[in-house]
Design a protein around this motif. Structure first.
Motif, PDB file in Angstrom:
ATOM      1  N   ASP A  44       0.848  -1.210   0.000  1.00  0.00           N
ATOM      2  CA  ASP A  44       0.000   0.000   0.000  1.00  0.00           C
ATOM      3  C   ASP A  44       0.881   1.257   0.000  1.00  0.00           C
ATOM      4  N   ALA A  45       1.875   1.289   0.910  1.00  0.00           N
ATOM      5  CA  ALA A  45       2.782   2.442   0.955  1.00  0.00           C
ATOM      6  C   ALA A  45       4.076   2.027   1.657  1.00  0.00           C
ATOM      7  N   VAL A  46       5.139   2.674   1.271  1.00  0.00           N
ATOM      8  CA  VAL A  46       6.428   2.406   1.954  1.00  0.00           C
ATOM      9  C   VAL A  46       6.572   3.453   3.053  1.00  0.00           C
ATOM     10  N   SER A  47       7.025   3.013   4.234  1.00  0.00           N
ATOM     11  CA  SER A  47       7.075   3.970   5.346  1.00  0.00           C
ATOM     12  C   SER A  47       8.489   4.544   5.519  1.00  0.00           C
ATOM     13  N   GLU A  48       9.404   3.733   6.064  1.00  0.00           N
ATOM     14  CA  GLU A  48      10.758   4.267   6.356  1.00  0.00           C
ATOM     15  C   GLU A  48      11.726   3.122   6.555  1.00  0.00           C
ATOM     16  N   VAL A  49      12.983   3.463   6.780  1.00  0.00           N
ATOM     17  CA  VAL A  49      13.985   2.440   7.135  1.00  0.00           C
ATOM     18  C   VAL A  49      14.213   2.584   8.622  1.00  0.00           C
ATOM     19  N   LEU A  50      13.975   1.484   9.326  1.00  0.00           N
ATOM     20  CA  LEU A  50      14.044   1.538  10.808  1.00  0.00           C
ATOM     21  C   LEU A  50      15.197   0.704  11.297  1.00  0.00           C
ATOM     22  N   ASN A  51      15.860   1.209  12.294  1.00  0.00           N
ATOM     23  CA  ASN A  51      16.913   0.419  12.958  1.00  0.00           C
ATOM     24  C   ASN A  51      16.279  -0.238  14.179  1.00  0.00           C
ATOM     25  N   ILE A  52      16.176  -1.564  14.144  1.00  0.00           N
ATOM     26  CA  ILE A  52      15.502  -2.255  15.259  1.00  0.00           C
ATOM     27  C   ILE A  52      16.506  -3.084  16.012  1.00  0.00           C
ATOM     28  N   HIS A  53      16.516  -2.913  17.358  1.00  0.00           N
ATOM     29  CA  HIS A  53      17.439  -3.656  18.209  1.00  0.00           C
ATOM     30  C   HIS A  53      16.975  -5.081  18.348  1.00  0.00           C
ATOM     31  N   GLY A  54      17.953  -5.960  18.616  1.00  0.00           N
ATOM     32  CA  GLY A  54      17.623  -7.410  18.714  1.00  0.00           C
ATOM     33  C   GLY A  54      16.668  -7.709  19.828  1.00  0.00           C
ATOM     34  N   ASP A  55      16.872  -7.018  20.957  1.00  0.00           N
ATOM     35  CA  ASP A  55      15.988  -7.343  22.105  1.00  0.00           C
ATOM     36  C   ASP A  55      14.592  -6.719  21.961  1.00  0.00           C
ATOM     37  N   GLU A  56      14.401  -5.920  20.923  1.00  0.00           N
ATOM     38  CA  GLU A  56      13.033  -5.395  20.680  1.00  0.00           C
ATOM     39  C   GLU A  56      12.199  -6.363  19.846  1.00  0.00           C
ATOM     40  N   ILE A  57      12.895  -7.417  19.394  1.00  0.00           N
ATOM     41  CA  ILE A  57      12.185  -8.354  18.511  1.00  0.00           C
ATOM     42  C   ILE A  57      11.814  -9.604  19.285  1.00  0.00           C
ATOM     43  N   GLU A  58      10.644  -9.993  19.132  1.00  0.00           N
ATOM     44  CA  GLU A  58      10.211 -11.239  19.811  1.00  0.00           C
ATOM     45  C   GLU A  58       9.868 -12.274  18.774  1.00  0.00           C
ATOM     46  N   ASP A  59       9.985 -13.529  19.228  1.00  0.00           N
ATOM     47  CA  ASP A  59       9.692 -14.623  18.288  1.00  0.00           C
ATOM     48  C   ASP A  59       8.197 -14.665  17.985  1.00  0.00           C
ATOM     49  N   THR A  60       7.967 -15.336  16.911  1.00  0.00           N
ATOM     50  CA  THR A  60       6.565 -15.473  16.504  1.00  0.00           C
ATOM     51  C   THR A  60       5.799 -16.286  17.532  1.00  0.00           C
ATOM     52  N   PRO A  61       4.774 -15.815  18.053  1.00  0.00           N
ATOM     53  CA  PRO A  61       3.984 -16.631  18.995  1.00  0.00           C
ATOM     54  C   PRO A  61       3.332 -17.815  18.260  1.00  0.00           C
ATOM     55  N   ALA A  62       3.173 -18.898  19.058  1.00  0.00           N
ATOM     56  CA  ALA A  62       2.575 -20.096  18.445  1.00  0.00           C
ATOM     57  C   ALA A  62       1.060 -19.930  18.434  1.00  0.00           C
ATOM     58  N   THR A  85       7.662  -1.505  18.765  1.00  0.00           N
ATOM     59  CA  THR A  85       8.100  -0.118  18.565  1.00  0.00           C
ATOM     60  C   THR A  85       7.129   0.806  19.264  1.00  0.00           C
ATOM     61  N   GLU A  86       7.420   2.113  19.167  1.00  0.00           N
ATOM     62  CA  GLU A  86       6.557   3.060  19.876  1.00  0.00           C
ATOM     63  C   GLU A  86       5.128   3.029  19.324  1.00  0.00           C
ATOM     64  N   GLY A  87       5.089   2.864  18.029  1.00  0.00           N
ATOM     65  CA  GLY A  87       3.748   2.925  17.384  1.00  0.00           C
ATOM     66  C   GLY A  87       2.966   1.645  17.511  1.00  0.00           C
ATOM     67  N   GLY A  88       3.527   0.611  18.062  1.00  0.00           N
ATOM     68  CA  GLY A  88       2.803  -0.666  18.172  1.00  0.00           C
ATOM     69  C   GLY A  88       3.697  -1.806  17.755  1.00  0.00           C
ATOM     70  N   VAL A  89       3.063  -2.832  17.191  1.00  0.00           N
ATOM     71  CA  VAL A  89       3.836  -4.021  16.815  1.00  0.00           C
ATOM     72  C   VAL A  89       3.956  -4.037  15.285  1.00  0.00           C
ATOM     73  N   LYS A  90       5.197  -4.314  14.831  1.00  0.00           N
ATOM     74  CA  LYS A  90       5.412  -4.462  13.385  1.00  0.00           C
ATOM     75  C   LYS A  90       5.747  -5.906  13.116  1.00  0.00           C
ATOM     76  N   ILE A  91       5.115  -6.418  12.041  1.00  0.00           N
ATOM     77  CA  ILE A  91       5.350  -7.828  11.718  1.00  0.00           C
ATOM     78  C   ILE A  91       6.549  -7.883  10.779  1.00  0.00           C
ATOM     79  N   LEU A  92       7.557  -8.631  11.221  1.00  0.00           N
ATOM     80  CA  LEU A  92       8.762  -8.753  10.386  1.00  0.00           C
ATOM     81  C   LEU A  92       8.609  -9.999   9.550  1.00  0.00           C
ATOM     82  N   LEU A  93       8.655  -9.819   8.219  1.00  0.00           N
ATOM     83  CA  LEU A  93       8.402 -10.958   7.332  1.00  0.00           C
ATOM     84  C   LEU A  93       9.710 -11.621   6.948  1.00  0.00           C
ATOM     85  N   ASN A  94       9.680 -12.966   6.899  1.00  0.00           N
ATOM     86  CA  ASN A  94      10.788 -13.708   6.291  1.00  0.00           C
ATOM     87  C   ASN A  94      10.403 -13.876   4.834  1.00  0.00           C
ATOM     88  N   ILE A  95      10.843 -12.938   4.003  1.00  0.00           N
ATOM     89  CA  ILE A  95      10.326 -12.839   2.642  1.00  0.00           C
ATOM     90  C   ILE A  95      10.639 -14.073   1.827  1.00  0.00           C
TER      91      ILE A  95
END
Lengths: 170, 778
Positions: free
Chosen positions: A110-128, A144-154
């Protein structure tokens, strides 16, 4: 040269699997992220040549500076309602690792937002969500501050077979 | 009528009344005479006839009553009275014949008298016959009583005898049965003693038993003496021989038994058998005899019972017949007696039955006697019945004969009564007629008299009154008319001068109006000018509004172009953003080497973002501006419309003002013409005033002439009505004078006089009242 570099790339990839920069984009009011190294290029919407006998989510192909690249509509792929393209609609050209080679595929978002630098400890594993659901295509959830972003394994978003099929079409 | 003179009218009226009185009187006298003749006839002939008929009928009725009494009771006292009544009847008949000789009008009386005499003659003969029959019936009754008594005596004697026989037989049988029972007892006792002796070995006892048997012989002898039947006697003898044998056997048995064991057993056995045999014969005979006696007893009893029943039936039948005879006499019904007689015929059957079962000659003789008495009774009864029926018939004939007489009496009485009624009705009718005719005649005479009087009076007074009223009215009308003319011409003169004054006033005010109208016209043209100026101003305003509109639309266009530029800027910002992102991607791919480049890319992106933000804000502002411009345009068009309306209205106002100006001019012209007309009117009014004064003086003269006429009329009234009604005419005159002298109250009095005139036409007697005084004067 490539062989020498490959362990290094591998290392970079390993470290940047989680800890690193992500290109974020929006799809149906949700924010998704793709590892920046998987992104080849970001382009605005351009005319798509539709190809017969392809799955519904394959929109067709584009000519990107002499290269023919298949385009996948991520909305269609994720089973969302399709909307008409706007001037904010973008195509993200990603490199997907196949068995034998890397493939370039454009995904419509739909739209491209930005390039974000995300720390390792800010990322959580996919819940089952349950054994039946295939969550392999999700790498993790970034808080992140704005909520949760889904990181895709493309690489996993499109299965190997699908990629092969697309390639076969090419 | 009108042509006749007064004297002829009056004498003709009185003559008519006298003729009516004579006619009524003559009719009344004639009717009275008729009634008187009829009344004399009634008193001399019809009333005595009815009286005689009533007396005769009463006598015949009494005679019938006495004879009926004699018929029922056969008492000579009744017969004596009947003969006395017969004498009375004959006396009444003689009186009737005397009346018949004397009377003139009684035509039917002779026929009726003959019929009555015939009836009485028959009746007399029948009376003698009745007496004969009654004597015969008395004889029959005597016979009846005697034979009935004989019948009853014999029957009762028969019954008594039978009863006696019945009792004797019963006693005899009982005696025999008692004897036989004794015999049986003796036999039983002897046997018991015998057996006892044998059982106890007491030979003496056997002897005693044999001795005891002796008593049985005496009983048997007794029985033989009272038995008459051969069978019974034989049976008694057999019993006696059995008893003797039994005794002998016992006496032979006793010595042998005394020997005890030494005795000869054969002899003992033989003797025992002999004893047993004889005992059996004895007992059997006794029992048979007893049985025979009982059978005979019951047979005898049945026979006796039958006989007694028969005799009782005979007595009952006799009693029934007697009761029937008495009942028939009591009820006076021969039919009942006939039934009783038929019933009595059964007696012979009963007597035959009785004879069949009776054996004693004495009884047979008695039965014959009863039969004879019954026959005598029967004959007497039938004789009696025949006589009775004959007497009933005579009674019927007698009633018929007497009814004939009574019918004759009734006819006579009815004839007399109807004749009396006719006479009375005739009298009542003629009296009623006379009364009605008299009443009607009187009323008619009264009405005719009144009418004649009224018409004659009217015929004289009405024309005279009419003439006076006409003269009076004429004079009044002339007087009032002249006074009216006078007053109206005076008021006309006044009115004319007033008119002249008001016309002058009108003329001056018309001049004022004329100047006002001119001023109006000037003002209107001024207003017209002003309105035209206002129109010019409105047109200028319209033009500038149009200019404003165009500039507004230009602003709108410029804003649209600006927004296009902004869009382009936004697009550029987007592309820049994409480039920055691509640069960031490239920098990331470059790793450490691209770190600085990444920073630059980030900054570029930021710039792009800011540019996009600014473009967005500008776009919003421009949109706002466009919106406001559109609103302004709308307002301008509304204002424009309002201005054009103002222009239209001012145009219309201008037209109207012009019209007003023109109308004012025309008004001014009209007013001048009015002024001219008024001056002409002034002249005419002045001439009118002069004419009115002239007519006023003429009317004064007329009024004086009318007064003189009224005085003449008053003299005529005095002449006709005399001094009694002088006041009336004088008051009338003063009244008229007052009318003439007061013209102010003219209208009121005029109305009054008009009202009087109208009422006078309907009722002339109001003006000339016809009260009693007038009539007496007349």
């Amino acid at each position: 040269m490539t062989k020498d570099k490959s362990p290094m790339d591998q290392a970079i990839k390993e470290t940047s699997i989680k800890n690193g920069k992500y290109l974020t984009f929006s799809l149906e009011q949700e924010e998704y992220g793709i590892g920046i190294l998987k992104v080849k290029e970001i382009i605005g919407m351009m005319p798509i040549t539709s190809v017969p006998r392809t799955p519904r989510f394959v929109k067709g192909v584009i000519n990107l500076r002499g290269k023919v690249i298949p385009i996948v509509d991520l909305r269609a792929k994720f089973g969302m309602e399709s909307i008409p393209y706007t001037e904010r609609t973008c195509i993200i050209v990603v490199e997907i690792d196949s068995k034998d080679a890397t493939v370039l595929i454009g995904i419509v978002v739909d739209a491209v937002s930005e390039v974000l630098n995300i720390h390792g400890d800010e990322i959580e594993d996919t819940p089952a969500f349950g054994t039946h659901l295939d969550t392999e295509y999700i790498m993790g959830m970034a808080k992140t501050e704005g909520g949760v972003k889904i990181l895709l394994n493309i690489d996993r978003v499109l299965s190997i077979k699908e990629i092969q099929n697309i390639q076969g079409v090419m | 009528m009108k042509n006749l003179s007064l004297g002829i009218k009056i004498s003709g009226g009185f003559g008519l009344l006298i003729l009516m009185a004579i006619a009524l009187g003559g009719m009344a006298v004639w009717k009275m005479n008729t009634v008187k003749t009829q009344s004399v006839m009634l008193a001399d002939e019809y009333v005595p006839e009815v009286e005689m008929a009533m007396e005769l009928r009463g006598a015949v009725n009494r005679l019938m009553y006495e004879m009926r009494g004699y018929g029922y009771t056969e008492d000579d006292a009744f017969y004596q009275k009947a003969q006395e009544e017969m004498a009375a009847v004959e006396k009444a008949l003689d009186a009737g014949r005397l009346l018949d000789e004397k009377a003139v009008n009684l035509e039917k009386l002779k026929g009726n008298l003959d019929q009555a005499t015939q009836g009485i003659h028959d009746y007399k003969a029948l009376m003698e016959k009745t007496v004969d029959t009654s004597v015969e019936m008395a004889k029959n009754r005597e016979t009846l009583y005697k034979s009935a008594a004989e019948y009853m005596t014999n029957s009762n004697a028969l019954l008594a005898h039978e009863n006696e026989l019945f009792e004797t037989n019963l006693a005899e049988r009982q005696h025999k049965i008692a004897q036989v029972s004794q015999l049986v007892d003796i036999g039983t006792n002897v046997r018991v003693m015998n057996y006892k002796a044998q059982a106890n070995n007491q030979p003496d006892m056997i002897n005693a038993a044999a001795d005891k048997l002796d008593s049985a012989f005496t009983v048997l002898d007794n029985l033989r003496s009272i038995s008459s039947d051969q069978g019974d006697i034989r049976r008694i003898d057999a019993t006696a021989s059995a008893a003797r044998n039994y005794q002998d056997a016992m006496k032979a048995f006793a010595p042998e038994f005394r020997k005890g064991m030494l005795g000869d057993h054969d002899i003992l056995a033989r003797l025992k058998a002999q004893m047993d045999k004889n005992v059996a014969v004895y007992t059997n005979n006794c029992n048979e005899y007893l049985k025979g006696q009982q059978e005979k007893l019951s047979r005898d009893m049945m026979d006796r019972h039958h006989k007694i029943t028969l005799v009782n039936d005979v007595i009952d039948l006799g009693n029934d017949a007697r009761i029937g005879a008495f009942k028939a006499q009591a009820l006076r019904s021969p039919a009942v007696m006939k039934t009783a007689m038929e019933h009595f015929f059964k007696v012979n059957d009963k007597l035959d039955a009785l004879k069949a079962v009776t054996h004693s000659s004495e009884n047979l003789k008695k039965i014959e006697a009863v039969r004879q008495a019954g026959n005598t009774y029967k004959t007497a009864m039938s004789d009696f019945l025949t006589n009775w029926i004959r007497r009933e018939e005579i009674g019927h004939q007698r009633v018929k004969a007497s009814e004939m007489t009574i019918a004759a009496c009734n006819t006579t009485a009815d004839t007399g009564m109807s004749a009396t009624n006719d006479v009375a009705d005739g009298a009542v009718a003629s009296l009623g007629n006379a009364s009605t005719v008299m009443t009607i005649g009187l009323i008619a005479a009264l009405i005719v008299g009144c009418l004649i009087a009224f018409f004659i009076t009217r015929g004289i007074t009405v024309p005279v009154n009419r003439i006076i009223a006409g003269l009076n009215e004429g004079a009044n009308q002339v007087a009032s008319a002249s006074s009216q003319v006078s007053s109206s011409s005076q008021s006309m003169a006044e009115g004319a001068s007033q008119q002249a004054a008001s016309i002058e006033e009108t003329s001056s005010s018309m001049e004022e109006m004329s100047s006002m109208t001119k001023k109006n016209s000037e003002n209107a043209s001024h207003a017209d000018h002003l309105m035209k100026e206002a129109n010019q101003v409105v047109k200028t305003a319209n033009d500038s509004m149009d200019d404003l509109n165009t500039s507004m639309s230009e602003i709108s266009k410029a804003s649209e172009e600006t927004s296009k530029i902004i869009k382009t800027i936004d697009e550029i910002a987007f592309q820049t953003n994409l480039l920055a992102l691509n640069a960031a991607v490239e920098a990331a791919r470059a790793g450490e080497a691209g770190a600085g480049f990444a920073v630059v890319a980030d900054e570029v992106r930021n710039l792009a973002m800011r540019a996009a933000e600014a473009a967005k804000n500008t776009a919003t502002l421009i949109e706002d501006t466009v919106k406001k411009v559109n609103q302004g345009a709308e307002l301008v068009s509304t204002t424009n419309e309002a201005f054009s309306q103002v222009a239209q209205s001012s145009g219309k106002v201008g037209e109207i003002v012009t019209e007003i100006s023109e109308a004012s001019n025309e008004q001014a012209n009209g007013i001048e013409q009015v002024n001219l007309a008024i001056s002409e009117m002034d002249k005419v009014v002045q001439q009118n005033a002069a004419n009115a004064e002239e007519s006023a003086s003429a009317s004064e003269e007329m009024s004086a002439q009318a007064e003189q006429l009224k005085e003449y009329v008053g003299d005529l009234v005095l002449l006709v009505k005399g001094s009694g009604s002088q006041n009336e005419s004088i008051s009338g005159r003063t009244h008229i004078k007052s009318i003439a002298s007061s013209p102010t109250s003219m209208y009121a009095t005029k109305k009054k006089t008009l009202g009087q005139a109208s009422s006078r036409e309907v009722r002339p007697d109001q003006v000339i009242p016809l009260d009693d005084d007038d009539f007496t004067d007349f």
